[in-house]
Write a protein that holds these residues in place. Structure first.
Motif, PDB file in Angstrom:
ATOM      1  N   ASP A   1       0.853  -1.191   0.000  1.00  0.00           N
ATOM      2  CA  ASP A   1       0.000   0.000   0.000  1.00  0.00           C
ATOM      3  C   ASP A   1       0.886   1.236   0.000  1.00  0.00           C
ATOM      4  O   ASP A   1       1.557   1.536   0.976  1.00  0.00           O
ATOM      5  CB  ASP A   1      -0.918  -0.034   1.225  1.00  0.00           C
ATOM      6  CG  ASP A   1      -1.790   1.206   1.343  1.00  0.00           C
ATOM      7  OD1 ASP A   1      -1.755   2.069   0.448  1.00  0.00           O
ATOM      8  OD2 ASP A   1      -2.524   1.291   2.355  1.00  0.00           O
ATOM      9  N   ARG A   2       0.851   1.978  -1.104  1.00  0.00           N
ATOM     10  CA  ARG A   2       1.689   3.182  -1.233  1.00  0.00           C
ATOM     11  C   ARG A   2       0.957   4.464  -0.855  1.00  0.00           C
ATOM     12  O   ARG A   2       1.592   5.522  -0.760  1.00  0.00           O
ATOM     13  CB  ARG A   2       2.162   3.338  -2.687  1.00  0.00           C
ATOM     14  CG  ARG A   2       3.030   2.210  -3.209  1.00  0.00           C
ATOM     15  CD  ARG A   2       3.377   2.452  -4.679  1.00  0.00           C
ATOM     16  NE  ARG A   2       2.217   2.299  -5.553  1.00  0.00           N
ATOM     17  CZ  ARG A   2       2.151   2.801  -6.789  1.00  0.00           C
ATOM     18  NH1 ARG A   2       3.140   3.518  -7.269  1.00  0.00           N
ATOM     19  NH2 ARG A   2       1.060   2.598  -7.532  1.00  0.00           N
ATOM     20  N   PHE A   3      -0.364   4.406  -0.627  1.00  0.00           N
ATOM     21  CA  PHE A   3      -1.116   5.651  -0.647  1.00  0.00           C
ATOM     22  C   PHE A   3      -2.006   5.933   0.562  1.00  0.00           C
ATOM     23  O   PHE A   3      -2.482   7.057   0.707  1.00  0.00           O
ATOM     24  CB  PHE A   3      -1.965   5.707  -1.917  1.00  0.00           C
ATOM     25  CG  PHE A   3      -1.165   5.653  -3.188  1.00  0.00           C
ATOM     26  CD1 PHE A   3      -0.346   6.701  -3.544  1.00  0.00           C
ATOM     27  CD2 PHE A   3      -1.223   4.549  -4.016  1.00  0.00           C
ATOM     28  CE1 PHE A   3       0.401   6.665  -4.712  1.00  0.00           C
ATOM     29  CE2 PHE A   3      -0.484   4.485  -5.183  1.00  0.00           C
ATOM     30  CZ  PHE A   3       0.337   5.552  -5.536  1.00  0.00           C
TER      31      PHE A   3
ATOM     32  N   ALA B   1      -2.332  11.525 -11.325  1.00  0.00           N
ATOM     33  CA  ALA B   1      -2.601  10.348 -10.484  1.00  0.00           C
ATOM     34  C   ALA B   1      -4.080  10.181 -10.195  1.00  0.00           C
ATOM     35  O   ALA B   1      -4.884  11.096 -10.362  1.00  0.00           O
ATOM     36  CB  ALA B   1      -1.824  10.457  -9.170  1.00  0.00           C
ATOM     37  N   SER B   2      -4.416   9.000  -9.738  1.00  0.00           N
ATOM     38  CA  SER B   2      -5.704   8.596  -9.178  1.00  0.00           C
ATOM     39  C   SER B   2      -6.891   9.068 -10.022  1.00  0.00           C
ATOM     40  O   SER B   2      -7.206   8.461 -11.029  1.00  0.00           O
ATOM     41  CB  SER B   2      -5.818   9.035  -7.714  1.00  0.00           C
ATOM     42  OG  SER B   2      -5.738  10.413  -7.568  1.00  0.00           O
TER      43      SER B   2
ATOM     44  N   LYS C   1      -2.214   4.725  -9.825  1.00  0.00           N
ATOM     45  CA  LYS C   1      -2.996   4.529  -8.612  1.00  0.00           C
ATOM     46  C   LYS C   1      -4.451   4.267  -9.001  1.00  0.00           C
ATOM     47  O   LYS C   1      -5.137   5.148  -9.507  1.00  0.00           O
ATOM     48  CB  LYS C   1      -2.920   5.743  -7.697  1.00  0.00           C
ATOM     49  CG  LYS C   1      -3.737   5.552  -6.420  1.00  0.00           C
ATOM     50  CD  LYS C   1      -3.608   6.736  -5.489  1.00  0.00           C
ATOM     51  CE  LYS C   1      -4.412   6.500  -4.217  1.00  0.00           C
ATOM     52  NZ  LYS C   1      -5.848   6.466  -4.465  1.00  0.00           N
TER      53      LYS C   1
ATOM     54  N   ARG D   1     -11.176  -0.614  -5.139  1.00  0.00           N
ATOM     55  CA  ARG D   1     -10.519  -0.466  -6.433  1.00  0.00           C
ATOM     56  C   ARG D   1     -11.597  -0.274  -7.487  1.00  0.00           C
ATOM     57  O   ARG D   1     -12.645  -0.908  -7.450  1.00  0.00           O
ATOM     58  CB  ARG D   1      -9.698  -1.721  -6.727  1.00  0.00           C
ATOM     59  CG  ARG D   1      -8.989  -1.730  -8.069  1.00  0.00           C
ATOM     60  CD  ARG D   1      -8.042  -2.923  -8.147  1.00  0.00           C
ATOM     61  NE  ARG D   1      -6.889  -2.719  -7.285  1.00  0.00           N
ATOM     62  CZ  ARG D   1      -6.087  -3.702  -6.872  1.00  0.00           C
ATOM     63  NH1 ARG D   1      -6.360  -4.954  -7.206  1.00  0.00           N
ATOM     64  NH2 ARG D   1      -5.044  -3.434  -6.109  1.00  0.00           N
TER      65      ARG D   1
ATOM     66  N   THR E   1      -1.190  -0.234 -12.156  1.00  0.00           N
ATOM     67  CA  THR E   1      -0.369   0.201 -11.020  1.00  0.00           C
ATOM     68  C   THR E   1       0.999   0.693 -11.469  1.00  0.00           C
ATOM     69  O   THR E   1       1.697   1.361 -10.696  1.00  0.00           O
ATOM     70  CB  THR E   1      -0.203  -0.943 -10.000  1.00  0.00           C
ATOM     71  OG1 THR E   1       0.310  -2.098 -10.662  1.00  0.00           O
ATOM     72  CG2 THR E   1      -1.531  -1.280  -9.354  1.00  0.00           C
TER      73      THR E   1
ATOM     74  N   ASP F   1      -1.993  12.091  -4.877  1.00  0.00           N
ATOM     75  CA  ASP F   1      -2.331  10.723  -5.284  1.00  0.00           C
ATOM     76  C   ASP F   1      -3.631  10.224  -4.652  1.00  0.00           C
ATOM     77  O   ASP F   1      -3.757   9.036  -4.344  1.00  0.00           O
ATOM     78  CB  ASP F   1      -1.198   9.765  -4.921  1.00  0.00           C
ATOM     79  CG  ASP F   1       0.133  10.196  -5.504  1.00  0.00           C
ATOM     80  OD1 ASP F   1       0.131  10.767  -6.607  1.00  0.00           O
ATOM     81  OD2 ASP F   1       1.170   9.973  -4.866  1.00  0.00           O
TER      82      ASP F   1
END
Length: 489
Positions: free
Chosen positions: A97-99, A338-339, A364, A403, A414, A477
């Motif tokens: 989990d990066r976010f 991002a996102s 993301k 997701r 990703t 993000d």
């Protein structure tokens, strides 16, 4: 903050029985740390909502027995870290989990989601000098009505130090994003391919409550017989949905038949705003699927298909959307896109030709929501319930809870969305944003008009950022789920 908009056709309604909960009202040991209550909130909220709940052993439903010994073990577990931040990162967050993130004051977090922050208004990227630990910064743009807007600094300017200290990988966070509200930038020149410090200085001060309208530029061109609209949009902020629609309406009135969306500095934001923008661009058929949601296995089984499916919209804040009805969209991206920026591209792909120009995006595809210590509301932050938040615990967490898939079921980006036409920004030739000769916009115009061969797009000094001002904002993000839930926990 205005009332959050409902995405689902029907509100989600299910309950979590007390048998499913630890039912540990007395977990705070008087001999334990003062943060046990905070960490109790974090564990229970993450156990219920976290997308990777089943991948974190310490978040398992059967991790602690509902017995006296189990309660003692649970309290000891909560007290295993004396800092809630360390507890969240070390005990609860999945390694991939990066976010997901947290903040000790929910007000600061929710203000950031509304586009309000403590900032000097300077938006910049940071680049590493080749074969060195040292960094230099380049100005991307200046937020209007900010402190930076009152100083002698502009897009394309460079700096190599702060308060007389040369920027490097070890000190840039403290110098640029630390507690120092006022700092002095040590400026530099670009000469013969080299960034060279000069004697100039710019003093900047972070100010409370800076509100950034994310519709930074909106204009149209008539070039080569084509009517082209351009919007530079820097954050998906639902407080500015009306301004976004006004910009689109103005372009429609101008007769545009092509649109360039500039998302190169857009770190994401509201899922619902993304849906509204997609509807403004493509169409308002509310039977067309915009996205499908997937939660953790425990929650997924509670939802029916209609609650997991989100459709295009026909209204924005009660006003009927007069869509552009385009079949093709040009999107400018960078590694800072991002996102929600990626969601717009991915969710429109099944319906129209999306031509991506620039650099690969951040990668993301999960969404988050704000959770606070409001246990009667399943920990969900709801503006109308701020008085119900535990007054002894002001922490908020923003975990990834699901997701998004597009109508074709695709979600696996990703590693980022790859551009159709790669063109990195060149710090020797950044150009003026919104001008037809700015390199990325010029490339889009060339593709629209078919007038090729008139320009050399060779990038001599490609920008590969190691960080940016946006990456150190709370909105970095983020893809924020705007769904209104009706849950009993």
């Amino acid at each position: 903050m205005k009332k959050i908009l409902i995405i689902f056709v029907a509100a989600i309604a299910f309950s979590c029985s007390k048998d499913d909960d630890l039912s540990l009202p007395n977990t705070v040991d008087p001999d334990g740390s003062a943060n046990v209550e905070v960490q109790d909130f974090m564990w229970k909220a993450m156990n219920f909502w976290y997308f990777w709940q089943s991948n974190v052993d310490d978040l398992a439903d059967d991790r602690f027995e509902n017995t006296e010994e189990g309660r003692a073990a649970y309290t000891a577990f909560l007290d295993s870290e004396d800092d809630p931040a360390a507890f969240f990162e070390n005990k609860l967050q999945y390694i991939q989990d990066r976010f997901s993130f947290f903040n000790e004051d929910y007000r600061e977090l929710t203000n950031s989601l509304a586009g309000i922050s403590k900032s000097n208004g300077l938006e910049f990227g940071l680049v590493r000098f080749q074969d060195s630990e040292e960094l230099f910064g380049f100005v991307r743009y200046i937020v209007p009505n900010s402190n930076a807007a009152t100083t002698d600094i502009q897009r394309g300017d460079f700096f190599t130090g702060v308060d007389g200290q040369t920027l490097n990988l070890s000190n840039y966070v403290e110098l640029l994003f630390g507690e120092n509200d006022t700092y002095t930038l040590n400026m530099a020149d670009f000469t013969n391919g080299t960034i060279i410090p000069n004697e100039e200085e710019v003093v900047l001060t972070k100010e409370e409550g800076l509100a950034e309208n994310p519709v930074f530029i909106s204009k149209s061109f008539t070039i080569g017989g084509e009517n082209i609209g351009y919007i530079m949009y820097n954050q998906f902020t639902n407080e500015y949905d009306d301004q976004l629609y006004a910009a689109v309406e103005a372009l429609k009135s101008a007769g545009i038949t092509n649109l360039v969306m500039d998302l190169r500095y857009n770190p994401g934001g509201s899922v619902n705003t993304t849906r509204l923008l997609a509807s403004m661009i493509y169409g308002t058929n509310t039977s067309d699927l915009f996205l499908k949601k997937r939660y953790n296995d425990k929650l997924q089984d509670q939802f029916n298909d209609s609650q997991l499916e989100v459709y295009f919209a026909d209204k924005v804040n009660g006003k009927t959307i007069n869509s552009l009805g385009l079949t093709k969209l040009y999107v400018l991206t960078s590694s800072s896109s991002a996102s929600a920026s990626e969601l717009l591209i991915n969710s429109l792909e099944p319906y129209m030709d999306v031509i991506q120009i620039g650099n690969v995006t951040r990668g993301k595809n999960e969404f988050s929501t704000t959770l606070v210590d409001d246990r009667e509301n399943s920990y969900l932050y709801t503006p109308s319930r701020v008085n119900d938040i535990n007054p002894d615990n002001q922490w908020a967490i923003q975990p990834l809870i699901g997701r998004n898939e597009n109508a074709d079921g695709f979600f696996d980006f990703t590693s980022g969305l790859q551009p159709d036409h790669e063109l990195l920004e060149d710090y020797s030739n950044l150009g003026i944003l919104g001008e037809e000769n700015e390199p990325l916009l010029a490339k889009a115009i060339e593709l629209i008009t078919g007038q090729t061969g008139k320009r050399d797009y060779t990038v001599q000094y490609p920008i590969n950022t190691v960080s940016s001002s946006k990456e150190h904002s709370l909105m970095s993000d983020k893809m924020v789920d705007d769904t209104v839930y009706d849950l009993k926990f």
